[in-house]
Write a protein that holds these residues in place. Structure first.
Motif, PDB file in Angstrom:
ATOM      1  N   SER A 188      36.051  27.571  43.557  1.00 17.94           N
ATOM      2  CA  SER A 188      37.339  27.501  44.372  1.00 17.94           C
ATOM      3  C   SER A 188      37.876  26.189  44.554  1.00 17.94           C
ATOM      4  O   SER A 188      37.076  25.305  44.476  1.00 17.94           O
ATOM      5  CB  SER A 188      37.064  28.234  45.728  1.00 17.94           C
ATOM      6  N   ARG A 190      41.053  28.472  47.434  1.00 17.83           N
ATOM      7  CA  ARG A 190      41.546  29.477  46.622  1.00 17.83           C
ATOM      8  C   ARG A 190      40.742  29.700  45.279  1.00 17.83           C
ATOM      9  O   ARG A 190      40.117  28.625  44.782  1.00 17.83           O
ATOM     10  CB  ARG A 190      43.123  29.257  45.980  1.00 17.83           C
ATOM     11  N   GLU A 191      40.028  30.901  45.077  1.00 18.93           N
ATOM     12  CA  GLU A 191      39.169  31.114  44.024  1.00 18.93           C
ATOM     13  C   GLU A 191      39.796  30.870  42.550  1.00 18.93           C
ATOM     14  O   GLU A 191      41.050  31.377  42.301  1.00 18.93           O
ATOM     15  CB  GLU A 191      38.463  32.598  43.922  1.00 18.93           C
TER      16      GLU A 191
END
Length: 226
Positions: free
Chosen positions: A144, A148-149
């Motif tokens: 990430s 956010r992945e």
């Protein structure tokens, strides 16, 4: 013995039947189609473990099929390419393919590539590494940035993990081919270059000005987080 659920996409009936028979004898479960459209419908309904994809297909060609797969899934893709079609190989790798095999296909070579991919998918080292806003969780096999992945293919993830394992060290392409793809043919160094480009596009704030994965010209790549 590692076996896989394989989706084979090949429009030549004789080649398709021969590969399906050979891979089935190796213990794999094979579903085959002659067109990219049928293959994409199958992936949406039932996800295979690996896609073996001919570049030259009627209708949607193999490169476009690969691009569309990447929009919906990160499952491994191996291209089947004609001898000497270097442009197809490069374009296919840039579209997100993990590996390629040149026709005429040797079933034992294709099987070896499939098993290498299975090892990449299964291998993991427990640890969670933080480099600024980039987080690499080797236990959960997740990456990430800024919370956010980032979705990486198994090959992209394996390459990133290998680079992360040697921070500050320059790793040459031949070493990375052995560590990630399980072979070290010098001519296949474009596998490494294309995969690095795809990773940069996903993890670097500005891919053209990388801050994580640096190119050392004439040698290879170095993971040097800021």
């Amino acid at each position: 013995m590692q076996v896989a659920g394989i989706l084979l996409v090949e429009d030549d009936p004789a080649v398709r039947a021969g590969l399906e028979l050979a891979l089935t004898r190796q213990g794999h479960t094979v579903t085959s189609y002659a067109s990219g459209e049928e293959a994409l419908d199958h992936i949406r309904e039932r996800r295979p473990e690996i896609v073996i994809l001919d570049v030259m297909l009627p209708g949607i060609d193999g490169v476009e099929v690969c691009r569309r797969i990447r929009k919906i899934d990160q499952l491994p893709v191996v291209l089947l390419t004609a001898l000497g079609d270097d442009l197809d190989i490069v374009v296919g790798l840039e579209a997100g393919a993990d590996d390629y095999v040149v026709k005429p296909v040797q079933p034992r070579v294709l099987d070896a590539r499939i098993r290498a991919i299975l090892r990449r998918v299964e291998s993991a080292s427990p640890d969670r590494l933080i480099f600024g806003d980039l987080v690499v969780d080797r236990g959960a096999l997740k990456v990430s940035r800024a919370g956010r992945e980032i979705h990486l293919t198994p090959t992209e993830l394996r390459l990133l993990l290998e680079l992360v394992r040697h921070p500050g060290q320059v790793l040459n392409r031949r070493y990375l081919l052995r560590a990630v793809w399980d072979h070290d043919h010098v001519a296949d160094s474009r596998l490494v270059d294309a995969c690095v480009q795809r990773i940069r596009a996903k993890i670097e704030p500005v891919p053209a000005e990388p801050v994580y994965i640096h190119t050392v010209r004439g040698f290879g790549y170095r993971f040097s987080p800021p």
